[in-house]
Design a protein around this motif. Structure first.
Motif, mmCIF file in Angstrom:
data_model
loop_
_atom_site.group_PDB
_atom_site.id
_atom_site.type_symbol
_atom_site.label_atom_id
_atom_site.label_comp_id
_atom_site.label_asym_id
_atom_site.label_seq_id
_atom_site.Cartn_x
_atom_site.Cartn_y
_atom_site.Cartn_z
ATOM 1 N N ASP A 169 0.811 -1.172 -0.112
ATOM 2 C CA ASP A 169 -0.077 -0.159 -0.005
ATOM 3 C C ASP A 169 0.809 1.473 0.143
ATOM 4 N N ARG A 170 0.578 1.913 -1.039
ATOM 5 C CA ARG A 170 1.315 3.290 -0.957
ATOM 6 C C ARG A 170 1.263 4.389 0.152
ATOM 7 N N ALA A 171 0.227 4.162 0.766
ATOM 8 C CA ALA A 171 0.156 4.820 2.339
ATOM 9 C C ALA A 171 1.169 4.419 3.303
ATOM 10 N N ASP A 172 1.481 3.367 3.332
ATOM 11 C CA ASP A 172 2.428 2.739 4.256
ATOM 12 C C ASP A 172 3.558 3.266 4.070
ATOM 13 N N ALA A 173 4.123 3.520 2.709
ATOM 14 C CA ALA A 173 5.351 4.086 2.106
ATOM 15 C C ALA A 173 5.506 5.327 2.727
ATOM 16 N N ARG A 174 4.305 6.004 2.553
ATOM 17 C CA ARG A 174 4.337 7.540 3.041
ATOM 18 C C ARG A 174 4.493 7.855 4.381
ATOM 19 N N ARG A 175 4.172 6.761 5.326
ATOM 20 C CA ARG A 175 4.487 6.835 6.675
ATOM 21 C C ARG A 175 5.805 6.709 7.029
ATOM 22 N N LEU A 176 6.651 6.352 6.110
ATOM 23 C CA LEU A 176 8.248 6.438 6.714
ATOM 24 C C LEU A 176 8.683 7.698 6.727
ATOM 25 N N PRO A 177 9.810 7.811 7.655
ATOM 26 C CA PRO A 177 10.419 9.252 7.645
ATOM 27 C C PRO A 177 11.014 9.601 6.759
ATOM 28 N N GLU A 178 10.931 11.140 6.468
ATOM 29 C CA GLU A 178 11.630 11.576 5.232
ATOM 30 C C GLU A 178 13.285 11.641 5.594
ATOM 31 N N PRO A 179 13.941 10.950 4.458
ATOM 32 C CA PRO A 179 15.324 11.231 4.432
ATOM 33 C C PRO A 179 16.164 12.435 4.970
ATOM 34 N N ARG A 180 16.863 12.456 5.932
ATOM 35 C CA ARG A 180 17.609 13.697 6.218
ATOM 36 C C ARG A 180 18.746 14.068 5.144
ATOM 37 N N PRO A 181 19.264 15.212 5.177
ATOM 38 C CA PRO A 181 20.351 15.376 4.240
ATOM 39 C C PRO A 181 21.574 14.453 4.621
ATOM 40 N N GLY A 182 22.124 13.746 3.533
ATOM 41 C CA GLY A 182 23.206 13.069 3.983
ATOM 42 C C GLY A 182 22.896 11.571 4.441
ATOM 43 N N ASP A 183 21.593 11.141 4.811
ATOM 44 C CA ASP A 183 21.378 9.919 4.853
ATOM 45 C C ASP A 183 20.874 9.058 3.646
#
Length: 352
Positions: free
Chosen positions: A58-72
């Motif tokens: 489900d695409r919605a599950d992927a959206r719940r992942l934290p946004e990558p921080r710079p350098g991650d």
């Protein structure tokens, strides 16, 4: 980078080892395991790997992942990742790997791009977490699908409907299957989905769905008065909102040069950010309050709302119909009147 090289082979072996460890009997439960680091020496970066024991479809599950921080450089690995999930991960900056061979390692600094295609269907769906037959139409995702079907009358395919609503293909398929079984939509011309009877569909939807139940709307009281709340909404102090209920129905009818269906005593609001909305509008919880507020994700789509005659943004009229029909008494009657108005307006009167 050539995926036949030893670098990719080394990455795959390490990712497979992590995945196998997560799926062992001694591994933790169905939630993700703690993050670990996987070093990619040739590029000089460290991949932070998040291992899941279950597939993600489900695409919605992927959206719940934290946004990558710079350098991650986060990487999600799982038994299977659906095309919609892979697309969402790619756009958000996540890398991924699944047991079927789908692989993406991406980095902008330093520049790394390793892409390999595996399966588009889960070869071993989990009966507990995979798609199951829908039992009702009360969910938020189902509401987005139905509002779009009511507004358009037809759509080319399940995949196109998923693209328009930004709901996962598997979820859209389950909603459409439910509607097919109930005789509310029909397939014609190689998969096109056509609404058989908009009135029947709206009424059936309202049997399960509700503004207060599905979206957990709660009542609030304005410390400054309802008129100040409306002034702040008109001033764009709260950009992501949409009015629904009787006030939205009256606004739509007003644009037809007709008198409102029923005097509005309550203000029903969808907002994208609940905490921000409560602060901007100076609202406090009150079970007897006249302002109902619900948080909703669909406001990111410009087709989910319309600009009304009162300079306030209103929810898509078909959603307003569902919100009102799911109540009882006079407000439900307003929903039925709005439903008749939309049906009489034809394809050009949907207010999208």
């Amino acid at each position: 980078m050539d995926d036949r090289g030893t670098v990719v082979d080394t990455i795959l072996r390490q990712l497979d080892a992590l995945r196998s460890g997560a799926s062992s009997p001694d591994a933790p439960g169905r939630s993700t395991t703690p993050m670990v680091d996987l070093v990619l020496p040739p590029a000089g970066i460290t991949l932070t790997v998040n291992v899941r024991r279950t597939s993600m479809t489900d695409r919605a599950d992927a959206r719940r992942l934290p946004e990558p921080r710079p350098g991650d450089h986060p990487v999600l690995i799982a038994p299977f990742l659906s095309p919609a999930v892979r697309d969402e991960l790619r756009r958000s900056g996540w890398s991924y790997s699944d047991a079927t061979g789908n692989l993406l390692i991406q980095s902008s600094n330093p520049l790394v791009w390793i892409d390999r295609l595996g399966a588009n269907r889960d070869p071993s769906p989990d009966p507990l977490s995979g798609p199951q037959r829908l039992r009702s139409l009360k969910g938020r995702s189902a509401s987005e699908v139905i509002v779009r079907l009511l507004a358009n009358g037809q759509v080319a395919s399940v995949r196109e409907l998923a693209r328009q609503t930004e709901v996962g293909v598997a979820t859209v398929s389950r909603v459409v299957e439910f509607l097919r079984d109930a005789g509310l939509v029909a397939d014609v011309r190689s998969g096109k989905i056509v609404v058989s009877d908009k009135r029947r569909l709206a009424l059936r939807w309202a049997d399960d769905y509700s503004f207060t139940g599905t979206f957990k709307a709660k009542r609030y009281y304005s410390m400054l008065g309802d008129e100040i709340v409306l002034q702040r909404l008109r001033s764009a102090a709260l950009p992501d909102y949409a009015i629904t209920g009787v006030r939205a129905a009256n606004d739509f009818i007003g644009q037809k040069n007709r008198v409102g269906l029923l005097p509005s005593t309550d203000l029903w609001l969808y907002v994208a950010d609940l905490e921000h909305a409560l602060t901007v509008l100076d609202l406090v919880p009150d079970p007897r309050g006249t302002i109902l507020v619900a948080q909703a994700d669909f406001l990111t789509s410009p087709e989910s709302y319309r600009s009304g005659a009162s300079e306030l943004r209103s929810a898509q009229p078909w959603r307003v119909v569902g919100d009102l029909l799911s109540t009882s008494g006079r407000t439900a009657a307003v929903g039925d009147d709005l439903l008749r108005e939309l049906l009489a307006s034809g394809p050009t009167g949907m207010g999208v």
